[in-house]
Write a protein that holds these residues in place. Structure first.
Motif, PDB file in Angstrom:
ATOM      1  N   SER A  16      -0.971  38.062 -46.339  1.00 40.68           N
ATOM      2  CA  SER A  16      -0.001  38.038 -45.234  1.00 40.68           C
ATOM      3  C   SER A  16      -0.692  38.202 -43.889  1.00 40.68           C
ATOM      4  N   ARG A  17      -1.586  39.159 -43.803  1.00 36.57           N
ATOM      5  CA  ARG A  17      -2.257  39.402 -42.514  1.00 36.57           C
ATOM      6  C   ARG A  17      -3.078  38.196 -42.071  1.00 36.57           C
ATOM      7  N   GLN A  18      -3.843  37.623 -43.022  1.00 38.57           N
ATOM      8  CA  GLN A  18      -4.669  36.478 -42.642  1.00 38.57           C
ATOM      9  C   GLN A  18      -3.799  35.311 -42.174  1.00 38.57           C
ATOM     10  N   THR A  38      -1.258  50.469 -49.411  1.00 43.79           N
ATOM     11  CA  THR A  38      -2.408  49.900 -50.098  1.00 43.79           C
ATOM     12  C   THR A  38      -2.933  50.817 -51.190  1.00 43.79           C
ATOM     13  N   ASN A  83       5.150  39.630 -51.722  1.00 42.34           N
ATOM     14  CA  ASN A  83       5.797  40.659 -50.927  1.00 42.34           C
ATOM     15  C   ASN A  83       6.838  41.440 -51.734  1.00 42.34           C
ATOM     16  N   GLU A 104      -1.980  36.417 -38.705  1.00 38.87           N
ATOM     17  CA  GLU A 104      -2.860  36.697 -37.574  1.00 38.87           C
ATOM     18  C   GLU A 104      -3.815  35.543 -37.258  1.00 38.87           C
ATOM     19  N   PHE A 116      -1.151  42.224 -48.789  1.00 36.33           N
ATOM     20  CA  PHE A 116      -1.261  42.388 -47.348  1.00 36.33           C
ATOM     21  C   PHE A 116      -2.422  41.580 -46.786  1.00 36.33           C
ATOM     22  N   TRP A 117      -3.444  41.351 -47.592  1.00 38.67           N
ATOM     23  CA  TRP A 117      -4.559  40.524 -47.137  1.00 38.67           C
ATOM     24  C   TRP A 117      -4.074  39.109 -46.871  1.00 38.67           C
TER      25      TRP A 117
END
Length: 472
Positions: free
Chosen positions: A106-108, A90, A214, A111, A103-104
């Protein structure tokens, strides 16, 4: 106070003192009063200066050794370890708002629980995937011999699946023998291996703007310098492509030739020919990511077909149309590169995932898979029309009308910031994909990617409409 209570109090006090000693040493290291390689105070000296017992210091030093913060040299003492700061993805590249960080998104998406809606994610809903084919393949696999279920696979990958991939590529005009194909754990692993194989830290890599976010994350992990070229409905802007390649001399260009992510555009034959001419002139290697190929109604031109796998490397996977849980992808390249990539695969992941490859081969060989694809393409076409119509009623305009795939790249009404909209939507349990997550130049502030297969719930439009009315 009874004996047990006294002992517990002493233990708690002792633990606090050990933590205090450790914190003191850490602070001195962080403050550079103790530099890498410096000798720490002796146990007795530190115990005296901190007014603690020598056993407390010994315990603290032992724990710091276990953490890797200090080193023990028998007969000499304790020393500050020569530590390399961990690489933080990051922090690589320019600082941008966390809400548009790849990454925000992808993570949201990854998850999110079952209560969340995910119009911003990049995959089909589980109910759209061929569950019956997978179950049949699992039943067949359960009867396989012990080696299939428990042994390593060959580094190049299951021969039967490589032969199937070669046939599927030939259907799109790409000639590759099974020996030119190496299986990987996923399309992402394929790109990672290629970056390890072809790049040195500091090398320049060209991507589309916008492109799959990505790509940015992977290239930063490999410490590459990233440059971008604007993407048009027919492919990259050729004039900008020629200028950027001439000025920056990138080592690689990573793109989607079939269904482009996030725009849904397809490469035109004219653009493909001009692009390859420039690549030849400047010795540019191209990675062609083709993971959405099974969603096409009519195959778009492929760079690998025009180039013959000379300077183009073709990759794909089965996660988008079969199962994201059965991770399996492939790389197709010229033979001498496959040889080196195979060695690299052994070094980084040893044998191949034999059981997963067998599962994928069984599922793809099932006659129902093609019927599944036909039905999925029809559902996506209907969803594309439905979602486009609903978005336009909210003032959200598709950039183009894609001929296939799941993505709509849309512009929000004037005055709307996609990052702000995504933040507000997340508070209402809706995961969206703001445009600047895909844009290296950060020029997609008013754009957003919608996955039409994940956007059919009316709540998506209710939430989006309420947010836009308040912000425009």
């Amino acid at each position: 106070m009874d004996t047990k209570a006294v002992q517990m109090a002493e233990n708690t006090k002792g633990q606090t003192r050990v933590a205090t000693v450790m914190s003191t040493i850490r602070q001195r290291i962080a403050g550079r009063s103790l530099t890498p390689g410096a000798k720490l105070p002796s146990v007795r000296r530190l115990a005296s200066s901190l007014d603690v017992s020598t056993s407390t210091v010994v315990e603290a030093y032992d724990r710091l050794v276990a953490e890797g913060a200090i080193l023990s040299r028998p007969g000499s003492g304790f020393y500050v370890a020569s530590q390399v700061a961990p690489f933080t993805l990051t922090q690589a590249g320019p600082k941008v708002d966390r809400a548009v960080d790849p990454f925000w998104v992808s993570r949201q998406s990854l998850e999110a629980n079952d209560d969340n809606l995910k119009p911003g994610c990049g995959w089909l809903p589980p109910s759209w995937l061929p569950e019956d084919s997978i179950r049949r393949a699992l039943r067949t696999l359960s009867r396989a011999d012990g080696a299939t279920l428990a042994d390593y696979g060959s580094p190049l990958g299951l021969p039967g699946l490589r032969q199937l991939v070669a046939r599927r590529m030939a259907e799109k005009g790409m000639e590759a023998s099974p020996d030119q194909i190496m299986l990987t754990e996923s399309g992402t692993q394929a790109i990672d291996l290629l970056c390890r194989f072809l790049l040195e830290p500091g090398d320049t890599v060209l991507v589309d703007d916008p492109c799959y976010f990505n790509f940015h994350a992977l290239l930063r992990a490999h410490r590459a310098k990233i440059v971008s070229v604007p993407y048009t409905p027919n492919g990259p802007s050729i004039d900008a492509f020629a200028t950027t390649v001439s000025e920056h001399r990138p080592r690689l260009y990573i793109t989607n030739s079939g269904i482009h992510n996030p725009t849904g555009a397809t490469l035109s034959p004219v653009t493909a020919h001009r692009l390859l001419k420039i690549a030849n002139e400047f010795d540019l290697t191209i990675i062609e990511d083709d993971i959405f190929s099974d969603l096409e109604q009519v195959p778009a031109p492929r760079l690998a077909a025009f180039d013959g796998l000379d300077r183009v490397i073709h990759i794909g996977s089965f996660s988008k149309t079969l199962s994201a849980s059965a991770r399996c992808g492939f790389v197709a390249a010229k033979p001498e590169w496959i040889e080196g990539l195979t060695d690299l695969k052994i070094a980084t992941s040893f044998g191949g995932g034999r059981m997963t490859a067998e599962l994928v081969l069984n599922a793809l060989s099932d006659g129902s898979y093609r019927k599944h694809l036909d039905a999925t393409r029809l559902r996506l076409s209907q969803a594309m029309n439905d979602v486009s119509s609903r978005l336009e009623k909210l003032g959200v305009t598709p950039w183009i009308r894609p001929t296939a795939g799941m993505f709509l790249w849309c512009q929000l009404p004037d005055g709307a910031d996609a990052t702000d909209v995504a933040r507000a939507a997340l508070e209402r349990k809706v995961v969206m994909a703001p445009g600047n997550a895909f844009s290296l130049s950060q020029s997609a502030t008013s754009f957003m990617r919608f996955n039409v297969s994940q956007s059919l719930d009316p709540r998506v439009f209710e939430v989006l409409g309420n947010i836009l009315r308040r912000r425009v």
